[in-house]
Every structure is written in C-alpha cells, then in structure tokens.
Design an enzyme around this catalytic site. Structure first.
Site, PDB file in Angstrom:
ATOM      1  N   ASP A   1      35.610 137.952 -92.760  1.00  0.00           N
ATOM      2  CA  ASP A   1      34.915 137.921 -94.039  1.00  0.00           C
ATOM      3  C   ASP A   1      33.414 137.975 -93.756  1.00  0.00           C
ATOM      4  OD1 ASP A   1      34.673 137.554 -96.869  1.00  0.00           O
ATOM      5  OD2 ASP A   1      34.144 135.473 -96.497  1.00  0.00           O
TER       6      ASP A   1
ATOM      7  N   ASP B   1      30.393 136.958 -96.394  1.00  0.00           N
ATOM      8  CA  ASP B   1      29.634 135.831 -96.954  1.00  0.00           C
ATOM      9  C   ASP B   1      30.274 134.501 -96.562  1.00  0.00           C
ATOM     10  OD1 ASP B   1      27.579 137.225 -98.529  1.00  0.00           O
ATOM     11  OD2 ASP B   1      29.303 138.002 -99.646  1.00  0.00           O
TER      12      ASP B   1
END
Length: 264
Positions: free
Chosen positions: A13, A15
């Site tokens: 991922d 953020d």
C-alpha cells in the site's frame, strides 16, 4: 513465514506505509530501492483514484521515492480493467478526477451523460451536488453503479475528510442501489495486481497499514501479509479482528531485511 515458499514478488500500500501526505516514511525509499536492486517484481497499490500513475510517481519522487509509473496500481486502473473485462467499449458517467477518467479513456470507454452503461464513482476533493444528483437519476434510470473503493474517509493535513464510500452511501440512500466496489478490500484488486506483474499468490507478500482493507484483501487473495504500525490501524486494534497478519512490524524500515530473508 520462512517455512513457506520463498517470496518472489511484493505488493505494498502507499499512504500510511510509504508516505504520510507528501512526506516519505523513513525506510520507504530504502525498501523500494532494495526491491529494484535485487530484481524483485513489485507494485505500489493505492485505493486513491484521483491521480494517474504519472502524477503519483511525481508526488513520490518529490518525497525522495523513485519508482517507474508502471510500478503503481490504482483503484482507478483496476476499475477500468474490470469494466473493460465486463463490457468492452462501454460508456460511463464518471464522478471523479483525472486518474479515473484517464484510466477509462485508456481502455476505450466513452464518457457520457446519456444512458451510460455505468455510473462510476471515484475519489474527488470537489464533489459536486449537481454531479451526484445526475448520478442518482442515471442509476434510477438503469445505469449500473460502480465505485472505485469503499473507504469512508481519507487523510488530509487537517484530519479525515469524506471519501468515496461516504458519497456512495449517499447515492445508495437515494436510489436503494449498492455499488460494486472494485478496490481494496475486494480481492479483485489484488488479483489484478498479481496478474499485472505475473506474480503468484503463494510467493507474494502484501504490506499494508489497515487491517480492514490491505490485510483482509491480501488474506482473501491468498497472500502473506505484513501490517505496519505507521498508518490507520493501531496495535491495540489488531486483536479485534477475526484474522491476523502473517507479521506485524513497526514500519516499512523493518521490512527491508525481510526482502533478503524471504528471497528464493
């Protein structure tokens, strides 16, 4: 984790794992550099559909992280691929930004307000009441409802702000129609990412900061998972879930040595 097959590919991922807003998280640049130096296939995933991969590459580069735009996979790209697979050369009314409209254009979709095959809802920082009203009326008239991701809120420098899931809930309340969400935690997003880099679930790891999206979608797609503590999920929340990550670490810096440890 070491008793299983060696790890050939990595999904992570963005953020909360690699960056906070515009700031790189310590260890992120080292992690991605080590993946590239060791020849590992990898993708950076994001549920954010606002930006194109080119935009995101530039944002990451400004924070000191250098990866090719081909290494970025967004919910907008996954949504466009899903719609192309479902209904090639279709039409859509889009509530969203350039990341989503560009992805749909690139797979041959036509943007229209006249009886579109789909209403596609994505992330935007400037939701228009007029556009939402148009979406509601088109869905009432029979257009299928798709949303890029179910996140109810997203981060901003001033705190949480409403995201795609919140606006989707408004449209659902008005129409009685639930959207089909393409992004995490739908394992479809993971499957499309695996296919993108020709990876196999048994030899791939997913790194994330959220138990309810990153970890569960990795788990459901058959991947090993690593949870970092630099984003949404706090340590005391991990045990509340009926599933567990394969590993829990403090930050992406702790994952750098694992690239060699789990290597073929």
């Amino acid at each position: 984790m070491t008793s299983r097959k060696p790890v050939e590919c990595w999904l992570t991922d963005m953020d909360g794992v690699l960056v906070h807003e515009e700031q790189a998280i310590p260890g992120a640049a080292d992690f991605l550099r080590h993946l590239q130096d060791s020849g590992r296939r990898f993708l950076v995933l994001t549920n954010n559909s606002i930006y194109t991969p080119r935009d995101l590459r530039a944002r990451l580069h400004a924070s000191g992280i250098d990866i090719p735009e081909q290494a970025i996979w967004t919910s907008a790209l996954a949504t466009a691929q899903f719609l192309q697979d479902q209904r090639e050369g279709g039409s859509a009314y889009v509530v969203g930004e350039a990341g989503l409209t560009t992805a749909l254009h690139d797979v041959g979709y036509v943007m229209t307000e006249r009886s579109p095959d789909y209403v596609v809802l994505g992330e935007t920082r400037t939701y228009s009441f007029e556009a939402i009203t148009r979406a509601i009326r088109l869905i009432e008239d029979g257009s299928r409802f798709i949303a890029t991701n179910p996140d109810a809120t997203g981060p901003s420098p001033h705190g949480p702000m409403p995201a795609t899931g919140s606006i989707a809930a408004l449209i659902t309340k008005a129409t009685g129609v639930e959207p089909y969400y393409v992004g995490k935690p739908n394992p479809l997003m993971m499957r499309s990412a695996l296919n993108r880099i020709d990876a196999h679930s048994e030899t791939t790891v997913m790194i994330g900061d959220r138990m309810d999206t990153d970890i569960v979608s990795g788990l459901e797609a058959g991947l090993r998972t690593i949870l970092v503590m630099t984003g949404s999920t706090r340590a005391h929340q991990v045990d509340r879930h009926p599933f567990v990550p394969t590993r829990v670490v403090e930050s992406i810096a702790d994952v750098v040595p694992l690239i060699d440890e789990f290597a073929p």
